[in-house]
Design a protein around this motif. Sequence first.
Motif, mmCIF file in Angstrom:
data_model
loop_
_atom_site.group_PDB
_atom_site.id
_atom_site.type_symbol
_atom_site.label_atom_id
_atom_site.label_comp_id
_atom_site.label_asym_id
_atom_site.label_seq_id
_atom_site.Cartn_x
_atom_site.Cartn_y
_atom_site.Cartn_z
ATOM 1 N N ASP A 269 -16.849 73.036 -6.519
ATOM 2 C CA ASP A 269 -16.662 73.068 -5.078
ATOM 3 C C ASP A 269 -15.588 74.089 -4.702
ATOM 4 O OD1 ASP A 269 -17.463 71.946 -2.636
ATOM 5 O OD2 ASP A 269 -15.519 70.938 -2.493
ATOM 6 N N ASP A 270 -14.475 74.058 -5.476
ATOM 7 C CA ASP A 270 -13.380 75.003 -5.208
ATOM 8 C C ASP A 270 -13.882 76.431 -5.336
ATOM 9 O OD1 ASP A 270 -11.769 72.957 -4.776
ATOM 10 O OD2 ASP A 270 -10.614 73.097 -6.653
ATOM 11 N N GLN A 273 -16.013 77.411 -2.471
ATOM 12 C CA GLN A 273 -15.204 77.690 -1.273
ATOM 13 C C GLN A 273 -14.521 79.050 -1.376
ATOM 14 O OE1 GLN A 273 -12.477 74.598 -0.362
ATOM 15 N NE2 GLN A 273 -14.117 73.203 0.262
ATOM 16 N N GLU A 274 -14.004 79.291 -2.604
ATOM 17 C CA GLU A 274 -13.305 80.559 -2.807
ATOM 18 C C GLU A 274 -14.286 81.719 -2.628
ATOM 19 O OE1 GLU A 274 -11.009 80.629 -6.487
ATOM 20 O OE2 GLU A 274 -11.424 82.784 -6.504
#
Length: 498
Positions: A269-270, A273-274
């Motif tokens: 998820d990170d 998003q990044e």
Amino acid sequence: MLAKIFKKLNDLLPLRSLKVRIFVIILIVGIIPGIFMRGAIVSNYEEHAVDNRISTVQNQLLVVSNHLLNNNYLVTYQSEELAYRNSRAVIDAELEMISNLYEGRVMIIDSSLKVVKDTYGISEGKTIISEEVIRCLRGENTYNYDQEHGYIEMTTPIVDTSAVDMEGKSNGKIVGVMLTSISNSSIVETMEILNQKSMVIEELMIVVIVALALVLSVVLIRPFSRVTDAINEVKAGYSDEAISVPDYTETAHIVDAFNQLQKQMKVLDDSRQEFVANVSHELKTPMASIKVLADSLLTQENAPAELYREFMEDIVSEIDRENRIITDLLALVKMDKKVQELNIAALNINDLTELILKRLRPIARKRDVEVVFESMRPVVAEVDEVKMTLVMTNLVENSIKYNKEHGWVKVELDADHQFFTFRVSDSGLGIPEDELPHIYERFYRVDKSHSREIGGTGLGLAITKSAVLMHRGSITATSVEGEGSCFTVRIPLTYIGG
Ligand code: ADP
């Protein structure tokens, strides 16, 4: 048969539930041995009581048999002499007493199988031909327990120990038989009481076991419910912390696996998003430049035509950049769409390399970079042509782009029986050691401004690595800052699908 029973049981009870299984198992393990034990105790008692009864009666009969012999009962049973009659009456009374006491019948039979005395008074004077009696006369003691009709029948020999053989030794001659049958009613009565009592104990035990099974099935399952609750909480979004249910090794394992999965999802998820943030940023940069250029033209009144032309050229190059980024992004998204998209065919890699170098040589010439190709052997491999072209082009293009003036790029092609190796080395800027592990990340650039200046999007190596991995190959890079870099790609000659 067993499967049928199981299915029937499953219809009645939800046997897939661990709680129900634990309940049923405790019930079975607790109750069945109790039932068997009750049966064993009662039948054991019966055996013991019958043996006991037989030996007691036998002992009493032995006493009577001694009296019989002492009084010559068998010889004088018809004598009307007063003395004999009196002693006979005493013995008859003894026999009467035994038959009353044990609710039975005693018959005295002499060696010629004639019934001398019957406490029922029915068979006196008759001859009895019974296997048991004959066997007893031969010295074999028998008894027979007829459970169905409720009596025990036994034979007791009347042994004359005063008889003496030729050498003067007592030879214990059997002169008659006592055939006795007694009732087992008192044994049955005791058995019934015993059965009743043990049934009461058993019923109590069943109550206790059912209660225990209920409590245990709930208590033992509780940690699993806790795992479900904790996972549901995370799922509902109330918590994103690692959960912990250490009650059992099993729950700890489940929870560990879940925590790891959660961590993986968080990393994913990170990174997503990044990526989105990076994409927005990368796409906004050329737009911002275009806006600045357009704005400055608008605010300047009577701007000369040359300035317009110059700014318009800049705007076109920014649009080109935007276009490149979008093209690269689309290429990357396509790579993410798994293996079935590969278009595998046997390809001459030497020819492909020559073709790519031919296309790239003009750019190299512009930068005064010499490109050499060294092929160790002809290589034919099963690859996707478009993707392999992307890999090779990206690597060679990078080596040209990040090179020095009058630099060189060397492309080597080799193969063993399993893989072919495509190696690109250059005399370029090199990559600092601590940055090497990041160069395959999306939008990662060692020197951002330089990369942008020469038209890099930061996506080239990310695309390259995806394409290599899709072919089940590997890519490695070594580099010395200021001296040059070397990228090595190894691809299986035969495509291993999956
Ligand atoms: P870009 O589109 O910016 O070239 P890449 O993903 O192809 O993006 O490369 C990522 C970064 O790795 C580049 O910005 C550059 O700094 C560095 N790099 C790649 N290849 C080389 C090379 N042969 N020599 C030096 N640096 C390189």
